[in-house]
Design an enzyme around this catalytic site. Structure first.
Site, PDB file in Angstrom:
ATOM      1  N   HIS A 189      63.188  -5.922  50.795  1.00 35.55           N
ATOM      2  CA  HIS A 189      62.602  -6.686  49.690  1.00 35.55           C
ATOM      3  C   HIS A 189      63.689  -7.002  48.675  1.00 35.55           C
ATOM      4  O   HIS A 189      64.819  -6.517  48.778  1.00 35.55           O
ATOM      5  CB  HIS A 189      61.480  -5.891  49.010  1.00 35.55           C
ATOM      6  CG  HIS A 189      61.963  -4.665  48.288  1.00 35.55           C
ATOM      7  ND1 HIS A 189      62.050  -3.423  48.892  1.00 35.55           N
ATOM      8  CD2 HIS A 189      62.436  -4.476  47.023  1.00 35.55           C
ATOM      9  CE1 HIS A 189      62.533  -2.537  48.032  1.00 35.55           C
ATOM     10  NE2 HIS A 189      62.773  -3.150  46.892  1.00 35.55           N
ATOM     11  N   HIS A 246      55.722  -3.525  49.046  1.00 36.89           N
ATOM     12  CA  HIS A 246      56.237  -4.762  48.449  1.00 36.89           C
ATOM     13  C   HIS A 246      57.204  -5.475  49.381  1.00 36.89           C
ATOM     14  O   HIS A 246      58.025  -4.855  50.062  1.00 36.89           O
ATOM     15  CB  HIS A 246      56.889  -4.539  47.084  1.00 36.89           C
ATOM     16  CG  HIS A 246      58.020  -3.577  47.037  1.00 36.89           C
ATOM     17  ND1 HIS A 246      58.233  -2.594  47.971  1.00 36.89           N
ATOM     18  CD2 HIS A 246      59.019  -3.427  46.129  1.00 36.89           C
ATOM     19  CE1 HIS A 246      59.299  -1.896  47.647  1.00 36.89           C
ATOM     20  NE2 HIS A 246      59.805  -2.376  46.547  1.00 36.89           N
ATOM     21  N   HIS A 290      67.995  -6.445  42.316  1.00 33.41           N
ATOM     22  CA  HIS A 290      68.559  -5.786  43.498  1.00 33.41           C
ATOM     23  C   HIS A 290      67.894  -6.322  44.758  1.00 33.41           C
ATOM     24  O   HIS A 290      66.805  -6.885  44.720  1.00 33.41           O
ATOM     25  CB  HIS A 290      68.389  -4.262  43.437  1.00 33.41           C
ATOM     26  CG  HIS A 290      66.970  -3.781  43.629  1.00 33.41           C
ATOM     27  ND1 HIS A 290      66.130  -3.467  42.583  1.00 33.41           N
ATOM     28  CD2 HIS A 290      66.240  -3.559  44.755  1.00 33.41           C
ATOM     29  CE1 HIS A 290      64.959  -3.062  43.051  1.00 33.41           C
ATOM     30  NE2 HIS A 290      65.004  -3.112  44.364  1.00 33.41           N
ATOM     31  N   HIS A 312      60.682   6.680  43.435  1.00 35.49           N
ATOM     32  CA  HIS A 312      59.977   5.762  42.555  1.00 35.49           C
ATOM     33  C   HIS A 312      58.524   6.232  42.395  1.00 35.49           C
ATOM     34  O   HIS A 312      57.893   6.627  43.380  1.00 35.49           O
ATOM     35  CB  HIS A 312      59.906   4.352  43.162  1.00 35.49           C
ATOM     36  CG  HIS A 312      61.204   3.619  43.207  1.00 35.49           C
ATOM     37  ND1 HIS A 312      61.973   3.397  42.098  1.00 35.49           N
ATOM     38  CD2 HIS A 312      61.859   3.028  44.229  1.00 35.49           C
ATOM     39  CE1 HIS A 312      63.047   2.693  42.439  1.00 35.49           C
ATOM     40  NE2 HIS A 312      63.014   2.469  43.733  1.00 35.49           N
ATOM     41  N   TYR A 355      69.990   3.524  44.043  1.00 38.09           N
ATOM     42  CA  TYR A 355      70.491   2.240  43.540  1.00 38.09           C
ATOM     43  C   TYR A 355      72.004   2.327  43.477  1.00 38.09           C
ATOM     44  O   TYR A 355      72.561   3.324  42.996  1.00 38.09           O
ATOM     45  CB  TYR A 355      69.969   1.955  42.133  1.00 38.09           C
ATOM     46  CG  TYR A 355      68.556   1.420  42.063  1.00 38.09           C
ATOM     47  CD1 TYR A 355      68.008   0.638  43.069  1.00 38.09           C
ATOM     48  CD2 TYR A 355      67.771   1.693  40.946  1.00 38.09           C
ATOM     49  CE1 TYR A 355      66.713   0.148  42.978  1.00 38.09           C
ATOM     50  CE2 TYR A 355      66.479   1.196  40.844  1.00 38.09           C
ATOM     51  CZ  TYR A 355      65.951   0.425  41.865  1.00 38.09           C
ATOM     52  OH  TYR A 355      64.679  -0.057  41.762  1.00 38.09           O
ATOM     53  N   GLU A 376      69.783  -1.444  47.053  1.00 36.33           N
ATOM     54  CA  GLU A 376      68.958  -0.242  47.130  1.00 36.33           C
ATOM     55  C   GLU A 376      68.813   0.146  48.592  1.00 36.33           C
ATOM     56  O   GLU A 376      68.707  -0.720  49.466  1.00 36.33           O
ATOM     57  CB  GLU A 376      67.555  -0.519  46.546  1.00 36.33           C
ATOM     58  CG  GLU A 376      66.630   0.697  46.642  1.00 36.33           C
ATOM     59  CD  GLU A 376      65.216   0.450  46.099  1.00 36.33           C
ATOM     60  OE1 GLU A 376      64.743  -0.708  46.168  1.00 36.33           O
ATOM     61  OE2 GLU A 376      64.596   1.406  45.614  1.00 36.33           O
TER      62      GLU A 376
END
Lengths: 317, 317, 317, 317
Positions: free
Chosen positions: B150, B206, B220, B252, B261, B271
């Site tokens: 993503h 996501h 990112h 997260h 990151y 990431e």
């Protein structure tokens, strides 16, 4: 539009107290309800609909039915027409026939397994809320499985007599319910007999699977765990509870998932299935396993099917 | 019908050799091609289309465009009409405009980011074959990331002047491209300002995300790893290669994913994102993070946004 | 003959209720006792002696003393002679001076930290029994740490004035208590100033460590976890309990251990330290870290000492 | 003073090329040397002495000898006297009899297994250096095992005739070589027959173990892995190399270690043993497993000894 995921499975158990200890304390499912007929409804902590497992008291282990949830109520009309057009008898059931669900479609797969489609089930929410949720809830029991992930149904397969219900049910799931075939086992002298198939609607490697056997049956239903470290914990929990383990932690070649196969007290096979495996997509080419590598496909580490894999199962309806 | 997944991202890098060392030896992407303009095409070992990352030589770091793959060529006609009907200018590009791809739609999100949709890209296959595949290929380098997962795009957000490109781009993705909103951050005195959103087409949490900032940018792009143990290996590999790490292994709150990151040599944030997180579904209620718990949403363990999170990014187009 | 391991640490806390929530519910220590002065005694589930942590109410955080257990009562006589011969004052305390312990030796390290040696402490047994034990007990709380693993003591270091209590305490531990130096940080223009040392009596990389600082202090005390997956769970538990985390999951270059640094409610730094690291042995060569790579030694992934590492600590006595 | 750890094992193999593929590419040992008789010397990347495994070409699989390293040369004199005083014949061998080693003591355990003690072996250093070392080296092959961890020797046990070489060898290791008994299996009608024992000199649960069987033999030699996630990788590597796996990933009740049992191409059983298990200490009470829980002791998850465990082994000398 379309099928979203496995909605629930209705499993028959011989001893409800023993079954509840197993599904609640070993697997870590949450109890949602118990009806007047003694059926008990459970779900994983990460599910938002009221239940994904119905345990029904019985004197024969096995599966009564399996149900999939579709995206919208209108989808049911579309699927009703499609199923009928395919030549399969389908009954529309009123809301409540499936407890806590809206209207549903009831039909049998070509393999004979009873399946329902429904679009609505009572919403209760995950055990973590929808506002600033924690990644996992406190107080989880046992393996703390997330959700009902898939089921593997055993279908009659007798190449000599030309019977292959794996192939027929697979075709039905693809042609009528728009499932994507992700992996298949092809056997026989010409390598053209579909002996097992895996199909998906989500982006996971499978939401349902079929494997050939002497008769219609339930091979196993599987519950999701995040990863390999959860598999060790799950196996430890099973050992603490003297659960009969069929296959200790191992990787599947097919789906790449990390697995434990084990039995509930009634003899129904369960699985904890860990990890995404891979991202299944409509344009991902079908993965084929040949007869000589079938063992690696099922149990990647040993490459050998244990005898129980194909001979121990419970009834499919 | 519909968008399937993120197809590729085109990233600008200042020093191609340094970038290739990073994306090939640290992340473990496989090189697919290099064109006459010096653009280099790479993919993860678990992807079957030719590339998911285009590195373009430039004197300014950032993102040129992001592209999503749709299920069928006909979908492009549908989306072209929808995008136009939404009042967004869209250009149909001939096959080959996106290298190795069929015809494509070219348009800007309300946030200004350049996006393409395409239905076809040259198929090359996973590094493990489609017949009796191994679960992972030999010879992987570095972190051995599976696929481009993503991107998080930074969108102009200025509540005082009423500018909220997060909200506008989110609405576009939902209304026009049928993305599902999975999580959102709501801030402001009335808790009604969408400061960040996460949206999905696959069953993962996501496939794209938006976060508010001073200007349009690339926050990112993320690459998939199976699980937490892969995160440790990835961080070790970064240390061996003196990669600038922004945030060491952490979870997260949003998406539940395990993250690192870090920056490529040009300063583009990368990431590694590990684990499924949860099964995203159309009927899963939207998860909302409030301003006071925003820190936990982003970095669950510390609950604190490091300063770099909102101040360090590269250009968005 | 000899020192076996760290026996216990006596930590001062400002608010006993808050401290108990932290050490019991977050770390998962088991409460063993509370005495008339309000001191609370705790141990990890995998320890067999009655306690390894004494929390003492105080208005100043820090460490009162640290104690090591020797193999036999006779060893105390040997060590008494050795300590005196080294020119360090030593007091023999009667049984009971250290609660639930036999006679003990009381002395100060060259760095000024108060240390005890004892040979006997009340046996209570692990939370899993000694007959057919399970690998871990049911009902564990929080991170479920196994045992007190080690402490890092801050020692006065001022090269300009020639003060190096790291070196002096290290020499004492080696020469008098037969500790093995496993790793050292050498700094200064000639690379000959011992700025930090790690020493072991068990086969683990360290049972005590010293680091230079402005004054004598307690840098942290550490508790053992099996492995990296336990580190994620521990960090999640800390987040759930709003524990102040100093350094999120990361690997140490020194010892290779996976770490989280965090603070108890009084500001005493704790660590969860995961994994064996390596097998420390008398004939293993000493590992040396140079000043330019000191950052990698402490925090392998970032290679950077966070400011708190050298500036935040509590009192050493 | 005393035994430090297992130094090496000398294993007989039927096909050296196949054996080298196994020990180098599957286990990941590093080749150190090959002598004129065709013996090949290997070590784990985390070992500093020249070798820990000697593979000797032979037409019978099994173990030639096992060797332990003592702390100092003087220790050999002490142990020579002790061994003789125990009534066991001992030969002092000159430096070089054990290749690359100083003088050594050669004797047979009461079970008949040939054992050496030595104090010095050529130092070559870990694959990571002693200055600013990385936590693991680049270029590791296969499972990347760290070191030779322990061996399990099968000893003649025939309660009816009163033969119990497990007990005799255990007593020898305790009384003469100062090993600590950590765990034991007690069987028989009175629960007083030592059927298996685990003993340690390091702080790990075992550096040697004995199990009863029909004759003297080698049950397995084990190599260390950090943790459970390494076990999955190791099993995957074995599958890729078609290694015959005896027991797929599982936990031992005894030692708590995570295990895979598998065979080298000659039929010698190997183990990858992961994790510290627990901190073994002289004052830790002995753990006892009773006959009814023996299965859980060996294979915690299934609680069942597979038939191979007690019937498949190779020769002990």
């Amino acid at each position: 539009m379309g099928v979203m995921r496995i909605g629930h499975i209705n499993i028959r158990v011989l001893d409800m107290d023993a079954a509840l200890h197993h599904y609640e304390n070993v697997l870590g499912l949450l109890r949602a309800d118990r009806d007047g007929d003694g059926n008990v409804y459970l779900r994983g902590w990460d599910e938002w609909d009221k239940y994904s497992v119905i345990l029904s008291p019985s004197d024969r282990a096995g599966m009564n039915h399996i149900a999939y949830k579709v995206e919208s109520d209108d989808d049911l009309d579309v699927f009703r027409r499609r199923i009928e057009a395919y030549g399969v008898e389908v009954e529309e059931c009123p809301a409540g026939r499936l407890p806590d669900c809206g209207r549903s479609l009831r039909f049998h797969l070509p393999s004979g397994h009873l399946m329902y489609l429904y679009a609505q089930k009572t919403y209760v929410g995950k055990a973590v809320s929808t506002t600033n949720p924690e990644p996992w809830p406190d107080g989880l029991k046992g393996a703390g499985v997330h959700w009902l992930d898939h089921a593997l149904l055993m279908c009659e397969l007798d190449p000599e007599s030309g019977v292959n219900k794996v192939e027929e049910s697979t075709a039905f799931m693809q042609d009528v319910l728009d499932f994507k075939l992700t992996e298949q086992v092809l056997v026989g002298p010409d390598g053209d007999i579909k002996a097992a198939t895996w199909l998906a609607r989500t982006s996971t490697p499978h939401d349902i699977a079929f494997v050939g056997g002497p008769v219609k049956g339930l091979h196993h239903c599987a519950f999701f765990l995040d990863e390999w470290s959860d598999v060790l914990k799950a196996a430890d929990v099973m050992a603490k509870n003297k659960v009969k383990i069929d296959v200790t932690p191992q990787r599947h070649g097919i789906t790449r998932g990390a697995t434990i196969y084990f039995f509930d007290p009634s003899g129904n096979r369960n699985e904890t299935f860990a990890g995404l495996g891979y991202l299944a997509q409509p344009d991902m080419p079908v993965i084929t396993w040949t007869e000589d590598e079938l063992g690696r496909g099922i149990f990647y580490h040993t490459g050998e099917l244990n005898e129980a894999f194909t001979t121990v199962y419970t009834e499919g309806a």
